[in-house]
Design an enzyme around this catalytic site. Structure first.
Site, short mmCIF file in Angstrom:
data_model
loop_
_atom_site.label_atom_id
_atom_site.label_comp_id
_atom_site.label_asym_id
_atom_site.label_seq_id
_atom_site.Cartn_x
_atom_site.Cartn_y
_atom_site.Cartn_z
N ASN A 203 37.09 37.55 36.72
CA ASN A 203 36.43 37.78 35.44
C ASN A 203 37.33 38.41 34.39
O ASN A 203 36.96 38.50 33.22
CB ASN A 203 35.18 38.65 35.63
CG ASN A 203 34.15 37.97 36.51
OD1 ASN A 203 34.32 36.84 36.97
ND2 ASN A 203 33.05 38.66 36.75
N HIS B 204 36.38 29.91 45.17
CA HIS B 204 36.84 30.40 43.87
C HIS B 204 38.37 30.37 43.75
O HIS B 204 38.90 30.44 42.65
CB HIS B 204 36.34 31.84 43.67
CG HIS B 204 35.62 32.08 42.38
ND1 HIS B 204 35.28 31.10 41.47
CD2 HIS B 204 35.17 33.24 41.83
CE1 HIS B 204 34.66 31.65 40.44
NE2 HIS B 204 34.59 32.94 40.64
N TYR C 141 40.05 36.94 49.92
CA TYR C 141 39.58 35.84 49.09
C TYR C 141 40.42 34.57 49.20
O TYR C 141 40.10 33.56 48.58
CB TYR C 141 39.55 36.28 47.62
CG TYR C 141 38.66 37.46 47.38
CD1 TYR C 141 37.28 37.33 47.37
CD2 TYR C 141 39.20 38.73 47.17
CE1 TYR C 141 36.46 38.42 47.15
CE2 TYR C 141 38.39 39.83 46.95
CZ TYR C 141 37.02 39.67 46.95
OH TYR C 141 36.20 40.75 46.74
#
Length: 183
Positions: free
Chosen positions: A66, A19, A14
């Site tokens: 999250n 993000h 990632y």
């Protein structure tokens, strides 16, 4: 002491995604200022540095996006901080790519990482910097977990540098000065 939280997802998979722009801003600050100490604490990597004698904690949650509040709240409590001493940097699909917006407080805009932090702290009344990544042509999940195109990279690097400068201003002069100079 102030705590700066950059939102992102852990792991190499990632590291260059939209993000993870919050992590990139922390990395830019670490490049500009010498990290005095780095430690793993409460599901986060915490870097310690100083800007103009002000101690600053750079926090990268190791939870996934999250669940960011799971890492932020224990650190916030451990260091006995006030909400005004916290600043969160994150991506925002509602802003055009490369746009930087600083606010003294506000909502979550549907951002799951910010929702988690606001819920864990029981407040939305803390400073934040949003960095625009634009609206996706398709699904939101694929967009935020996708990497920037070659044409987007220079624009996003400029936004990362601007956000880092806005944070330096926040540390030295407060959120109002940062908003006036960088919005």
């Amino acid at each position: 002491m102030k705590m700066l939280v950059g939102l992102g997802n852990p792991g190499k998979k990632y590291s260059h995604t939209r993000h993870n722009i919050g992590f990139k801003v922390l990395e830019e600050l670490a490049r500009r200022h010498q990290i005095e100490k780095e430690e793993s604490r409460y599901d986060a990597i915490v870097g310690h540095l100083r800007i103009n004698q002000e101690k600053l904690l750079l926090v990268k949650p190791l939870t996934f996006m999250n669940l960011s509040g799971k890492a932020v709240r224990p650190l916030f409590n451990w260091f006995k901080l006030e909400l005004s001493e916290l600043l969160v940097v994150y991506d925002d699909m509602d802003l055009p790519p490369g746009t930087v917006r600083i606010r003294a407080s506000g909502g979550t805009g549907g951002h799951k990482g910010m929702q988690s932090i606001c819920e864990s702290l029981g407040s939305r009344d803390f400073p934040r910097i949003r960095i625009g990544i634009g609206r996706p042509p398709g699904g939101a999940i694929d967009w935020v977990l996708g990497e920037f195109s070659e044409s987007e990279k220079p624009l996003m690097q400029d936004a990362i540098e601007k956000a880092a400068s806005a944070i330096e201003c926040w540390v030295k002069s407060g959120i109002d000065a940062s908003m006036n100079a960088y919005n």
